[in-house]
Design an enzyme around this catalytic site. Structure first.
Site, PDB file in Angstrom:
ATOM      1  N   HIS A 128      44.913 -18.817   4.601  1.00 55.77           N
ATOM      2  CA  HIS A 128      44.844 -17.988   5.822  1.00 55.77           C
ATOM      3  C   HIS A 128      44.246 -16.610   5.589  1.00 55.77           C
ATOM      4  CE1 HIS A 128      48.447 -15.215   5.491  1.00 55.77           C
ATOM      5  NE2 HIS A 128      48.764 -16.084   4.566  1.00 55.77           N
ATOM      6  N   CYS A 142      57.217  -2.117   5.733  1.00 56.38           N
ATOM      7  CA  CYS A 142      58.363  -1.821   6.567  1.00 56.38           C
ATOM      8  C   CYS A 142      59.180  -3.092   6.710  1.00 56.38           C
ATOM      9  CB  CYS A 142      57.880  -1.352   7.931  1.00 56.38           C
ATOM     10  SG  CYS A 142      59.171  -1.089   9.103  1.00 56.38           S
TER      11      CYS A 142
HETATM   12  C1  LIG Z   1      49.069 -13.054   1.257  1.00 59.53           C
HETATM   13  C2  LIG Z   1      49.217 -12.983  -0.192  1.00 59.53           C
HETATM   14  C3  LIG Z   1      50.036 -13.890  -0.901  1.00 59.53           C
HETATM   15  C4  LIG Z   1      50.877 -14.920  -0.188  1.00 59.53           C
HETATM   16  O1  LIG Z   1      50.111 -15.972   0.336  1.00 59.53           O
HETATM   17  P1  LIG Z   1      50.758 -16.873   1.503  1.00 59.53           P
HETATM   18  O2  LIG Z   1      49.755 -17.963   1.696  1.00 59.53           O
HETATM   19  O3  LIG Z   1      50.905 -15.990   2.698  1.00 59.53           O
HETATM   20  O4  LIG Z   1      52.060 -17.385   0.985  1.00 59.53           O
HETATM   21  C5  LIG Z   1      50.104 -13.791  -2.256  1.00 59.53           C
HETATM   22  N1  LIG Z   1      49.403 -12.850  -2.924  1.00 59.53           N
HETATM   23  C6  LIG Z   1      48.607 -11.975  -2.299  1.00 59.53           C
HETATM   24  C7  LIG Z   1      47.841 -10.972  -3.097  1.00 59.53           C
HETATM   25  C8  LIG Z   1      48.486 -11.996  -0.924  1.00 59.53           C
HETATM   26  O5  LIG Z   1      47.715 -11.105  -0.309  1.00 59.53           O
END
Ligand SMILES: *Cc1c(COP(=O)(O)O)cnc(C)c1O
Length: 400
Positions: A201, A325
């Site tokens: 995502h 937050c």
């Molecule tokens: C968003 C993010 C995650 C987590 O990924 P998800 O698919 O939302 O579980 C892990 N590491 C970093 C650096 C992120 O930006």
């Protein structure tokens, strides 16, 4: 609406949604079944695996699908930690002070289970020093896990160098590349990583799906048990449509990378210049050069980032605060703390992250909207009042 929070999530692209759709309706089979409906699903998944692998220079069989970046990080870190610790190789892990909670909290949970974790400092620049890594390595070190690009300040770590040191010392190396994959070139061999986390995502794919690169002959202890899918490491019926979406997002990212980098960098620099030139006491958090093309993390003395985000929201501009937050209490971001900011300063931070669908006109609008909002917030701020009277005191002293 102007969306400038691409590090939080990105919209699912139309092209991605279109290739996913048939896997909800027509080709809904369970990828583990052998009749044609199942084989169709399986074929979609395998094509996606190839597209993920190609984007990062890996082999198809080195990619497993997961439920997202968080699961990928957990499988990698806990998987190596328990495998090697059980084999009597040691219990020491090295990470950085600015990791995403998916890594940070995993390491902290391992500490409670008897592992020892070293958190490398990142200094004002927001970048780890290879010298610090070298001196942190000891005989018991089994794993180094350091993110490629930071999600808050966008700084890029010297992953290739770190990987080289890990290899020389026979230590497994994992990198959370959720923010860098699809945004800057990522090649698992150039970066010398054994494991690398990806999330769909953040690169215009659907939520709830991700991938983990696992270098050939790297053995992991499973953290979940079930039907054996994805090399026994992410068991459970595969999220076929999601996986197909991730694959398409990776294919498009590879195709468009060379075009996107200069376009996004240019918008980012324009936005930075526009704001720093028109708002006094405004700064950029973290190194400006070694940084993701689309990341800006501003700091405005004397205001609350939360209020700024809400007032921007009212103008149709989506950004996020530098300070995380939580619903229960307002805590300063561990990343901004790690680059040496005091709590009051880190609360005055604003993260804007730009994507390829943002336009020059949108950047102009943001440059126009932010200064009056900052001014208004400062006029109501006691911190800013103090700051101003301090300035006046200084002027007086200069007069004498
Ligand atoms: C968003 C993010 C995650 C987590 O990924 P998800 O698919 O939302 O579980 C892990 N590491 C970093 C650096 C992120 O930006």
């Amino acid at each position: 609406m102007i969306y400038m929070d691409h590090s939080a999530t990105a919209p699912v692209r139309k092209e991605v949604f279109e290739v996913m759709e048939p896997y909800f309706t027509k080709s809904f089979g369970n990828a583990s079944t052998f009749y044609s409906l199942g084989r169709e699903a399986k074929a979609g998944m395998e094509e996606a695996r190839e597209n993920v692998a190609k984007l990062i220079g890996a082999n198809n069989d080195e990619i497993i699908f997961t439920s997202g970046g968080t699961e990928s990080d957990n499988i990698a870190i806990q998987g190596i930690a328990y495998k090697l610790n059980n084999a009597g190789k040691g219990n020491h892990i090295i990470t950085s002070a600015i990791e995403h909670p998916a890594v940070m909290e995993t390491c902290s949970a391992l500490e409670k289970k008897g592992f020892e974790v070293t958190y490398l400092p990142v200094y004002e620049e927001g970048i780890v020093k290879v010298e610090d890594l070298k001196s942190a390595i000891k005989e018991e070190t089994i794993l180094i896990t350091i993110m490629h690009a930071n999600n808050e300040i966008g700084t890029i770590q010297p992953i290739a160098e770190i990987g080289k040191i890990a290899k020389e010392n026979n230590i497994k190396f994992h990198s959370d590349a959720v923010q860098s994959v699809g945004k800057i070139p990522v090649d698992v061999n150039e970066l010398n990583v054994d494991l690398l986390s990806i999330s769909s995502h953040k690169i215009y794919g659907p939520k709830g799906v991700g991938a983990l690169y696992i270098r050939k002959r790297t053995r992991l202890e499973p953290i979940l048990y079930g039907g054996g899918q994805e090399k026994d490491l992410s068991p459970g019926t595969e999220n076929v449509a999601g996986i197909v979406g991730l694959g398409e997002a990776c294919r498009l990212a590879k195709e468009e990378l060379d075009e996107n980098i200069p376009y996004i960098t240019n918008l980012r620099n324009k936005l930075i210049d526009g704001i720093l030139n028109s708002v006094e006491k405004s700064y950029i958090n973290g190194n400006i050069e070694k940084r993701l093309p689309g990341n800006i993390n501003f700091r405005f003395t004397g205001i609350e980032g939360e209020s700024l985000v809400l007032m921007l929201d009212a103008k149709g501009i989506d950004g996020s605060t530098g300070s995380a937050c939580s619903s229960k209490k307002l805590t300063a971001s561990h990343v901004l703390k790690a680059i040496g900011l005091e709590d009051v300063d880190s609360h005055g931070s604003l993260r804007l992250t730009i994507g390829p669908e943002n336009t020059e006109e949108e950047v102009d609008t943001v440059i126009k909207e932010i200064p009056p909002i900052v001014e208004k917030l400062r006029s109501m701020s006691s911190i800013w009042e103090k700051e101003e009277s301090l300035l006046k005191d200084n002027t007086k002293r200069c007069d004498i």
